[in-house]
Structures are given as structure tokens and as C-alpha cells.
Design an enzyme around this catalytic site. Structure first.
Site, PDB file in Angstrom:
ATOM      1  N   ILE A  20      44.570   9.579  -7.975  1.00 56.08           N
ATOM      2  CA  ILE A  20      45.586   8.509  -8.662  1.00 56.08           C
ATOM      3  C   ILE A  20      45.446   7.411  -7.580  1.00 56.08           C
ATOM      4  O   ILE A  20      46.028   7.545  -6.306  1.00 56.08           O
ATOM      5  CB  ILE A  20      46.788   9.172  -8.897  1.00 56.08           C
ATOM      6  CG1 ILE A  20      46.615  10.380  -9.930  1.00 56.08           C
ATOM      7  CG2 ILE A  20      47.839   8.069  -9.585  1.00 56.08           C
ATOM      8  CD1 ILE A  20      47.653  11.241 -10.232  1.00 56.08           C
ATOM      9  N   TYR A 259      57.537  27.132  -7.012  1.00 55.30           N
ATOM     10  CA  TYR A 259      57.518  25.927  -6.951  1.00 55.30           C
ATOM     11  C   TYR A 259      56.300  25.279  -6.342  1.00 55.30           C
ATOM     12  O   TYR A 259      55.792  25.670  -5.161  1.00 55.30           O
ATOM     13  CB  TYR A 259      58.781  25.382  -6.295  1.00 55.30           C
ATOM     14  CG  TYR A 259      58.986  23.614  -6.177  1.00 55.30           C
ATOM     15  CD1 TYR A 259      58.369  22.875  -7.637  1.00 55.30           C
ATOM     16  CD2 TYR A 259      59.269  23.043  -5.134  1.00 55.30           C
ATOM     17  CE1 TYR A 259      58.534  21.528  -7.684  1.00 55.30           C
ATOM     18  CE2 TYR A 259      59.586  21.624  -5.359  1.00 55.30           C
ATOM     19  CZ  TYR A 259      59.053  21.067  -6.389  1.00 55.30           C
ATOM     20  OH  TYR A 259      59.258  19.476  -6.471  1.00 55.30           O
ATOM     21  N   TYR A 262      55.911  23.699  -2.923  1.00 59.35           N
ATOM     22  CA  TYR A 262      55.997  24.334  -1.451  1.00 59.35           C
ATOM     23  C   TYR A 262      54.871  25.458  -1.608  1.00 59.35           C
ATOM     24  O   TYR A 262      55.116  26.423  -2.038  1.00 59.35           O
ATOM     25  CB  TYR A 262      57.494  25.173  -1.535  1.00 59.35           C
ATOM     26  CG  TYR A 262      58.535  24.408  -1.770  1.00 59.35           C
ATOM     27  CD1 TYR A 262      58.727  22.991  -1.394  1.00 59.35           C
ATOM     28  CD2 TYR A 262      59.736  24.872  -2.470  1.00 59.35           C
ATOM     29  CE1 TYR A 262      59.970  22.319  -1.583  1.00 59.35           C
ATOM     30  CE2 TYR A 262      61.107  24.142  -2.643  1.00 59.35           C
ATOM     31  CZ  TYR A 262      61.068  22.962  -2.140  1.00 59.35           C
ATOM     32  OH  TYR A 262      62.275  22.371  -2.362  1.00 59.35           O
TER      33      TYR A 262
END
Length: 326
Positions: A20, A259, A262
């Protein structure tokens, strides 16, 4: 890029779909002044009961709150010399003023914290980012410095994560304190980050990030060590794993959620070349993405069928015989 690619890159993990080069963001308004507070309680100051209470109210606070607690071992001076304890640092960012809004809300919702006006500080929202990130506050330009290294952070660390859907029993925190008082944990922190608010109003399928409705708070376990201790890295990592195993009964289950930012290769990984099967990757994939993992694999197969963008936990491609319907 198409709606599926756009969906995948907003929470589907970095390094799986492409590179990106630019983002266009829609900003939201914030007041001219926001309020932050930090209140420290050690175990000897009834910290355990206050932490237990926080679990039941933090996710119900008004949407203007960003609330959390950080646990860390600490040395305290007493009548018999220095001893170890654990400090619980209650902190929050609040998008409004101290006297008219924050203090009345806290006195009603969370009187156990005993928040005082002198615990609170007003500042701009940008300054609050420095405050929460433990960055020097002499200039905002540090936010533009990509080479800055925070001297308060260890160069090597291990992080793991959990999500909590039901309050953890008060007695379970005693086991956390025991582990934070071990020798290996001298530089450990455990952070609880409250959810609720607007998070409860966003569908789990809106983006690949699914951990919203029903989550009380997220936990991050972090342990750092100095360069001279790199040869003993297993000593520190094993402490993190033992704590993670202890927490199993008290956090989300089937799957135990994690998550993606992490990144934790303990929960599964691709091979050294980033190659894996969908079935193998699903072991860790559903922990990060829940039901979104299947759709991510289909998007990956559609836009990168040769699996050019890959790493130890990149999204896998599907076999030609798999259902490609999106």
C-alpha cells in the site's frame, strides 16, 4: 481495487495482499481540549478489588472514554526495607473537560478509583498521543520522526494477547501478581484495554477485524529485555508462555482469540518460506480473524494466487478445488 481487496486490507494483516503506497482517511472531530488521568494503586492499596470492579464498568463508560490499566512489578520501601509489589496504573483519555464532565461521571460510575482533580490533565488531542505513548512532550515534531527510538522501551520483547468476554474472578488476579513478582518478570507489563462503546455497534464482518461486540477488554502481555540479555531470550519467552497458559481458563474460548498486531507465532505459523495449507493456517487464522479468515483466504486466492506476498503468518491461498464464492 475492488470492494473485496478494500475490505481485506483494512484489518486483514500486513504483508498478505500487496504493498500500500497511500491511504485516504476520513477524520472525526475531537474537542480542542481532552482530559487524561493516571491513578496508581499498589497491591497494598486494595488494587485487586479496584481492578476487579473496573472490569464491570469500563466497557459501559460513555463513548468519549478510552480506558485501560497497566500492571507492572515495582519496588517499594517499607519499615523492613525494600520489597516487591505490583502497581496497577489506571489511565484514560476522555474527549471532554475535567470538572463539568469527567469527575461527575467517575464519581457516579467508578467511585472506587477515588479520582481527584489533581490526577487529571487537560491538553490537545495530539499532545495526548505523546502522553499515552510515553514520548517526550517538548515538541509535536517527534510524531513525524520515523527514526526515533523510545529509550523507555526494550529493544527485544515478547508479546501475547487475549480477549476477555466475562469478568475474571478476583482470586485469579492473585495468580497474575505471583507471576509478575517472579525474577524473570522485572521488565514485564500487562495491559487491559477496555472495549464497549462504538466497538459494540460495528458488525464483526464489517472489516476483517472481528473482535468487537461482547468483548469487555483486550489484554496484552509484554516482556522486554536488554541487548546484553539476548542469549537468555528463552528464559523470558518461557515466562510469557507460562503466564499465557495460566490465563487460559479466564479468557475467550473456542477459539481463544488473539490480536493480529501483537503477532504471536506461538499460536501457529507457516513454514520458513511462508508456505502452508489453508487447513494448517486456519489453526492460527481463526484466532486472529474468526469467521473472517475464510473470506480473507478467498480474497488472497483471487488477487495473489501465486502467494507472492507471504511471511510466517500471511493469509494462505486456497486449492483450486475450494469454494471461491465471496
Amino acid at each position: 481495487m475492488g470492494e473485496y481487496m478494500f475490505w481485506a486490507i483494512r484489518g486483514g494483516g500486513g504483508g498478505s495482499f500487496g504493498i500500500i503506497v497511500a491511504w485516504k482517511l476520513q477524520l472525526v472531530p475531537v474537542p480542542k481540549t481532552v482530559t487524561l488521568y493516571t491513578v496508581n494503586r499498589i497491591l497494598e492499596q486494595n488494587a485487586t478489588k479496584v481492578v476487579h470492579k473496573w472490569q464491570t464498568i469500563a466497557h459501559k463508560l460513555p463513548m468519549e472514554f478510552y480506558s485501560g490499566i497497566t500492571f507492572a512489578p515495582i519496588d517499594i520501601d517499607g519499615h523492613q526495607g525494600t520489597k516487591k509489589s505490583v502497581v496497577a496504573s489506571f489511565h484514560a483519555s476522555f474527549l471532554s473537560t475535567i470538572d463539568d464532565d469527567l469527575l461527575p461521571i467517575m464519581q457516579e460510575k467508578f467511585p472506587e478509583l477515588e479520582l481527584l482533580r489533581e490526577d487529571c490533565t487537560g491538553m490537545s488531542w495530539l499532545q495526548s498521543i505523546l502522553y499515552m505513548g510515553l514520548l517526550p512532550n517538548d515538541t509535536l515534531n517527534i510524531l513525524l520522526d520515523r527514526t526515533y527510538k523510545n529509550p523507555l522501551l526494550s529493544p527485544s520483547f515478547k508479546a501475547k494477547s487475549d480477549y476477555v468476554t466475562e469478568p475474571i474472578p478476583e482470586t485469579a488476579f492473585e495468580g497474575i501478581w505471583e507471576r509478575l513478582l517472579e525474577k524473570e518478570a522485572h521488565s514485564a507489563t500487562i495491559s487491559l484495554i477496555a472495549y464497549g462503546g462504538i466497538m459494540d455497534g460495528i458488525a464483526s464482518s464489517a472489516t476483517p477485524y472481528p473482535h468487537r461486540d461482547g468483548i469487555l477488554y483486550k489484554i496484552v502481555y509484554s516482556l522486554g529485555w536488554a541487548v546484553e540479555d539476548n542469549e537468555r531470550w528463552e528464559w523470558y519467552v518461557n515466562w510469557s508462555r507460562r503466564l499465557y497458559n495460566y490465563m487460559g481458563p479466564f479468557v475467550s474460548k473456542s477459539p481463544r482469540r488473539a490480536y493480529i498486531s501483537y503477532r504471536d507465532v506461538d499460536i501457529g505459523r507457516n513454514d520458513e518460506n511462508g508456505e502452508t495449507s489453508y487447513e494448517e493456517a486456519r489453526v492460527w487464522g481463526i484466532k486472529y480473524f474468526m469467521d473472517s479468515f475464510d473470506k480473507l483466504a478467498r480474497v488472497k486466492t483471487m488477487i495473489d494466487p501465486d502467494n507472492f506476498f507471504r511471511h510466517e503468518q500471511s493469509i494462505p491461498t486456497l486449492s483450486s478445488s475450494s469454494n471461491m464464492e465471496l
